[in-house]
Structures are given as C-alpha cells and as structure tokens.
Design a protein around this motif. Structure first.
Motif, PDB file in Angstrom:
ATOM      1  N   ARG A  89       2.391  40.456  28.353  1.00 53.56           N
ATOM      2  CA  ARG A  89       2.017  40.879  27.113  1.00 53.56           C
ATOM      3  C   ARG A  89       2.245  42.674  26.759  1.00 53.56           C
ATOM      4  O   ARG A  89       3.213  42.718  25.236  1.00 53.56           O
ATOM      5  CB  ARG A  89       1.529  40.265  26.967  1.00 53.56           C
TER       6      ARG A  89
ATOM      7  N   TRP B 113       6.099  43.830  26.519  1.00 51.61           N
ATOM      8  CA  TRP B 113       6.798  43.233  25.130  1.00 51.61           C
ATOM      9  C   TRP B 113       6.352  43.908  24.495  1.00 51.61           C
ATOM     10  O   TRP B 113       6.931  44.208  22.633  1.00 51.61           O
ATOM     11  CB  TRP B 113       6.225  42.196  25.020  1.00 51.61           C
ATOM     12  N   LEU B 114       4.870  43.941  24.135  1.00 49.28           N
ATOM     13  CA  LEU B 114       3.968  45.127  22.904  1.00 49.28           C
ATOM     14  C   LEU B 114       4.795  46.663  22.751  1.00 49.28           C
ATOM     15  O   LEU B 114       4.788  46.670  21.196  1.00 49.28           O
ATOM     16  CB  LEU B 114       2.439  44.642  22.669  1.00 49.28           C
TER      17      LEU B 114
ATOM     18  N   SER C 253       7.849  46.140  20.908  1.00 48.66           N
ATOM     19  CA  SER C 253       8.120  45.485  19.690  1.00 48.66           C
ATOM     20  C   SER C 253       7.838  47.048  18.804  1.00 48.66           C
ATOM     21  O   SER C 253       8.731  47.346  18.081  1.00 48.66           O
ATOM     22  CB  SER C 253       6.952  44.369  19.792  1.00 48.66           C
TER      23      SER C 253
ATOM     24  N   LYS D 291      -1.176  46.029  12.349  1.00 48.87           N
ATOM     25  CA  LYS D 291      -0.222  45.359  12.268  1.00 48.87           C
ATOM     26  C   LYS D 291      -0.148  44.698  10.889  1.00 48.87           C
ATOM     27  O   LYS D 291       1.601  44.436  11.021  1.00 48.87           O
ATOM     28  CB  LYS D 291      -0.587  43.746  12.815  1.00 48.87           C
TER      29      LYS D 291
ATOM     30  N   LEU E 101      10.395  40.099  15.223  1.00 49.18           N
ATOM     31  CA  LEU E 101      10.033  38.525  15.811  1.00 49.18           C
ATOM     32  C   LEU E 101       8.942  39.536  16.899  1.00 49.18           C
ATOM     33  O   LEU E 101       7.953  38.492  17.260  1.00 49.18           O
ATOM     34  CB  LEU E 101      11.208  38.630  16.443  1.00 49.18           C
ATOM     35  N   LEU E 102       8.901  40.630  17.983  1.00 43.99           N
ATOM     36  CA  LEU E 102       8.626  40.869  18.621  1.00 43.99           C
ATOM     37  C   LEU E 102       6.838  41.016  18.558  1.00 43.99           C
ATOM     38  O   LEU E 102       5.826  40.994  18.753  1.00 43.99           O
ATOM     39  CB  LEU E 102       8.965  41.534  19.453  1.00 43.99           C
TER      40      LEU E 102
ATOM     41  N   TRP F  65       5.155  40.718  15.050  1.00 45.62           N
ATOM     42  CA  TRP F  65       4.499  39.641  14.955  1.00 45.62           C
ATOM     43  C   TRP F  65       4.109  37.964  16.427  1.00 45.62           C
ATOM     44  O   TRP F  65       2.437  37.815  15.628  1.00 45.62           O
ATOM     45  CB  TRP F  65       5.282  38.169  13.920  1.00 45.62           C
ATOM     46  N   ARG F  66       4.319  38.144  17.229  1.00 45.94           N
ATOM     47  CA  ARG F  66       3.805  37.448  18.428  1.00 45.94           C
ATOM     48  C   ARG F  66       3.198  37.782  19.410  1.00 45.94           C
ATOM     49  O   ARG F  66       2.521  37.510  19.501  1.00 45.94           O
ATOM     50  CB  ARG F  66       5.188  36.657  19.437  1.00 45.94           C
ATOM     51  N   PHE F  67       3.434  39.943  19.731  1.00 44.57           N
ATOM     52  CA  PHE F  67       2.364  39.822  20.816  1.00 44.57           C
ATOM     53  C   PHE F  67       1.664  41.497  19.895  1.00 44.57           C
ATOM     54  O   PHE F  67       0.857  41.662  20.575  1.00 44.57           O
ATOM     55  CB  PHE F  67       3.554  40.754  22.048  1.00 44.57           C
TER      56      PHE F  67
ATOM     57  N   ASN G 202      -4.592  41.004  15.638  1.00 45.52           N
ATOM     58  CA  ASN G 202      -4.549  41.589  14.180  1.00 45.52           C
ATOM     59  C   ASN G 202      -5.684  41.825  15.099  1.00 45.52           C
ATOM     60  O   ASN G 202      -6.221  41.808  16.064  1.00 45.52           O
ATOM     61  CB  ASN G 202      -4.913  39.982  13.801  1.00 45.52           C
TER      62      ASN G 202
END
Length: 464
Positions: free
Chosen positions: A4, A7-8, A11, A72, A175-176, A178-180, A183
């Motif tokens: 995770r 990927w963060l 992004s 974010k 897209l990445l 928003w997912r990883f 908040n």
C-alpha cells in the motif's frame, strides 16, 4: 515498505513530477510558440515567468490550505485543475489565453508539490528516507528530462503535445491517490475552528497580493519598455507601481505576525541568509542557460526541437548522475568543497559560452552543458546541506520555505535577464552578452565560496 505504501508513493510521485516537468519542457517550445503567435521573444518569455511566479505564490499558500481542508483534498483538487488547464491550453487561439491557462496549470501542479512531501512523511512510516529519496528522483528527474521529452513531442507532433502529455499522468495519479492516500480526519475539526477571515490572515493574503503586484508591475514595466525600444510614461508608471508595492510588501511583512516571507528571519540568521542569496544566484545562472540555450540552438544554429532536446539531455543526465556522488562526498567533507567546485565549473562554462561563434562545433555546446549539469548536481545536494547547517533546528520548516522562495526568485530573475538581454529575437551577440553576465555572477559565487572555505568552514562555525 508494504504494498500500500508503494502505491501511495507512486500516486504522489506521478502528481508531484508535473510541476518540474511542465516548467522544463517549455524550454524547447519557445521558438515554436514565437512562430505560431508571431510574437517577440520578450513577449513569449512570459510563459516561463508566469509559471514560476504562480508556483512561488501558490506553493506556500496551498501548504497552509492543506492544514485547513486536508492534504488529500488539496492533492486531488490540484490534479483536477492541472487536468483542465492541460486539456484547454492546446486549444488557445490567443497567447494571452495560453498564459492564463499556464498560470492555472502552475497553481494546480503546485498544489501537489505543496502537500506531496507531507503526505509521504505522514503516511509512510517504514523506510521513510528511501521514500523521500524516491520523491526527489521524481522531482529532479522530471526537471532534467523535461527538455528532452519536450523536444521529442514537438518534433513528432507539435507544441500542443507538451500540454496533452500531462493527461495520462494526471489520470493515473488521481485514480491511485483516490484509492491509496488516507483521508485527513483532523482537517474537518480544524475547518470548523478557523473562520475564512482568520485563514486569510494566516496565509498573509495581503502580503501575497503586494508581492505579486509588485513583482509583476516591475517586470511588466521593464519588459514592455525593452520590447518597444523606448521608455514611455506608462512604462514608468507601471514600474513605479511595482516598486511601491514591493516597498509596501516589505513594510507589511515586518509588521505582520504570520508573514508570507518572514523577512526578519534573514536579519536574525545571517549564515542562512548567505545560503539563500547563493542559491538564488545559482538558479539565475542555471536557468538562464536552461531556458536560453534551447532558443539559441533553434533560432541561431537552426537545430531541430528533437536534436535540441537530445543536447539538453546531457545537462540533465550529468545532474542526475552527479547528485548521489555529491551526497557521499558532502557527507565526508561538508558542503563547501563541493560548492566551490560547482562555482568553478559554472565560471568555466560561462566563459566558454562567451567564446562561442555561430559556427562553433556542437561538442563545445555539450561541454558547457556538462559543466553546468555537474555543477547543478553538486548544488542540489550541497546547497540543501548548507541550509541545514546554517538553520536552527526549531525553524527548519521556515528555512525550507525560504529556500524554495529563493529558488523561484532566481528562476524568475533568469527569465527577466534573458528577456532584457535578447529583446525581440535571439542572436549570437545576445548570447555572448548573456555569457559575460553569467561569468560575472559565477565569479561572485566563486569568491564567496573561496573566502568562506579559506577563512572558516561553515561546519566549524556552526559547531562553535
């Protein structure tokens, strides 16, 4: 580092690279834009200036805004703004509209830079040093490869491609992210506690407005007079408005409790002030070549955009290769020897530019680019290390903000210098004059570093 976190990191990196990429790609598009819109070089150079001015103002503002609205949200909003600007810019029928969209693009990409490092610091707890070094690669790599990428895009398509290339990066990052990206829970409570009026005071909106009006007014007055070849009353009035606004800005910043640029800090910490002055001069040198040489190659030497990008790649690659080696050297010997060598290389490179003729072999261009590339790699690490040594630990955040301001001011001044020297069109004589000015600046840097190294190394002065 878990999956995770990786990927963060990707992004954030894909979003953060957009600012340096778009600031550097434009270097090879100036000649093309001059032809398309039938404008003088002085007028087209505003596409460089407005991007850095907007970035200089937007980054600290958006950094504070992220504390109020959440990192974010600011990051995703920046991506959407960059998407809209990049999509509309290729459709601009007028250069004025292109400038407006360029400003919007700078604001959007600055929003991501302002919060990107903070997101990584907060949400990646394992191998944080590695994560931050990867982010630095995204930033420096995008800036170094920008002219090469821009040259390829313009060669195979046209200038519109340097805006459209942002679209896949923006979509992937959005897209990445928003997912990883988690908040920010604390942002909601902070929003309720801080009114809009208090937030305006917190970001020093008055200071930002005075700074922007002053800088734009002064530069519009100078560049307009240069472009028409004489000084009119309107030029004088606009320039005076700029000077008065800058004077009011200084007075305001000395009085306000939360200044946009904490000027008192410079007087309180002279060693840190010297580092920022050096860094500003270094950026004047580097970006004068970075933005000036592509136009010289295309307009005077008639080199294609593609081959111009290839030549500029030597500068970027030298910078990228030297940076990690400079880090190891500076860890052992401190920043001053590296900065002294950097000043020597910039002086030699500037002198070499003065000797150029329209028929000089391209290998001489590569040698000058290599010298500036190596010096930039040394400066990227050495100036940052010198800043850390000269700044008290309790105010390192403010010091970093001032450091970035110095970078932008140097870049803005480089754009102004090129416009004043070159005027309407690029010429071999204009480049020679530019080389002489850069030689003077490089010699000043050389004397500053040599005197400090000979008298009392910075490391010793900080330990005493």
């Amino acid at each position: 580092m878990n999956s995770r976190s990786k990927w963060l990191l990707i992004s954030v990196g894909l979003g953060v690279l957009l600012n340096p990429l778009n600031s550097s790609m434009i270097a090879v598009a100036i000649a093309r834009l001059q032809n398309v819109y039938q404008l003088a070089f002085t007028e087209v150079s505003w596409i460089i200036f407005v991007f850095y001015l907007a970035s200089a103002v937007a980054q600290p503002v958006m950094g504070k805004a992220s504390d109020l609205f959440g990192r974010k949200k600011i990051f995703l909003a920046g991506l959407m703004i960059a998407f809209i600007a990049s999509l509309l810019a290729p459709l601009s029928p007028y250069f004025g509209l292109l400038l407006v969209l360029r400003i919007i693009q700078a604001i959007g990409t600055s929003m991501m830079v302002a919060v990107g490092m903070a997101i990584v610091r907060i949400h990646i707890t394992e191998k944080q040093a590695v994560a931050l070094s990867v982010m630095s690669i995204f930033l420096s790599g995008a800036a170094a490869l920008g002219p090469f990428i821009g040259g390829i895009l313009i060669h195979w398509w046209d200038w519109q491609a340097i805006f459209l290339i942002n679209i896949p990066f923006v979509v992937a990052s959005f897209l990445l992210a928003w997912r990883f990206i988690p908040n920010d829970q604390q942002a909601t409570s902070l929003t309720h506690e801080l009114s809009f009026r208090k937030w305006i005071a917190l970001i020093d909106a008055s200071g930002i407005l005075l700074f922007t009006v002053g800088l734009v007014g002064l530069l519009v007055g100078v560049l307009s007079a240069k472009s028409v070849g004489h000084i009119s009353m309107m030029h004088v009035i606009v320039g005076l408005i700029g000077l008065v606004s800058l004077g009011a800005f200084v007075r305001h910043e000395l009085r306000t409790t939360t200044p946009f640029i904490p000027l008192r800090t410079f007087a309180k910490y002279p060693a840190m002030t010297r580092v920022n002055i050096e860094f500003m001069l270094v950026n004047v040198l580097f970006y004068s070549l970075f933005f000036g040489l592509p136009s010289y190659l295309q307009m005077v030497r008639h080199v294609s955009e593609f081959h111009t990008g290839l030549l500029m790649l030597s500068l970027g690659l030298c910078s990228l290769i030297v940076s990690p080696l400079a880090g190891r050297w500076i860890d052992k010997s401190g920043p001053r020897p590296a900065l002294l060598l950097s000043a020597i290389l910039m002086a030699l490179g500037s002198i070499w530019i003065v000797t150029w003729q329209p028929t000089s072999p391209m290998v001489s261009v590569c040698l000058a680019l290599a010298a500036f590339g190596v010096s930039n790699g040394l400066n990227n690490v050495g100036m940052q290390a010198a800043l850390f040594q000269s700044s008290p630990k309790e105010m390192i955040g403010v010091a970093s903000g001032l450091f970035n301001t110095s970078r932008y001011l140097g870049t803005i001044l480089s754009s102004l210098l090129i416009s004043i020297v070159m005027g309407d069109t690029f010429s071999a004589g204009g480049l020679r004059i530019l080389g002489i000015i850069l030689t003077v600046i490089a010699m000043c840097l050389l004397l500053m570093n040599r005197r400090r190294l000979a008298s009392k190394p910075l490391e010793a002065s900080m330990n005493s």
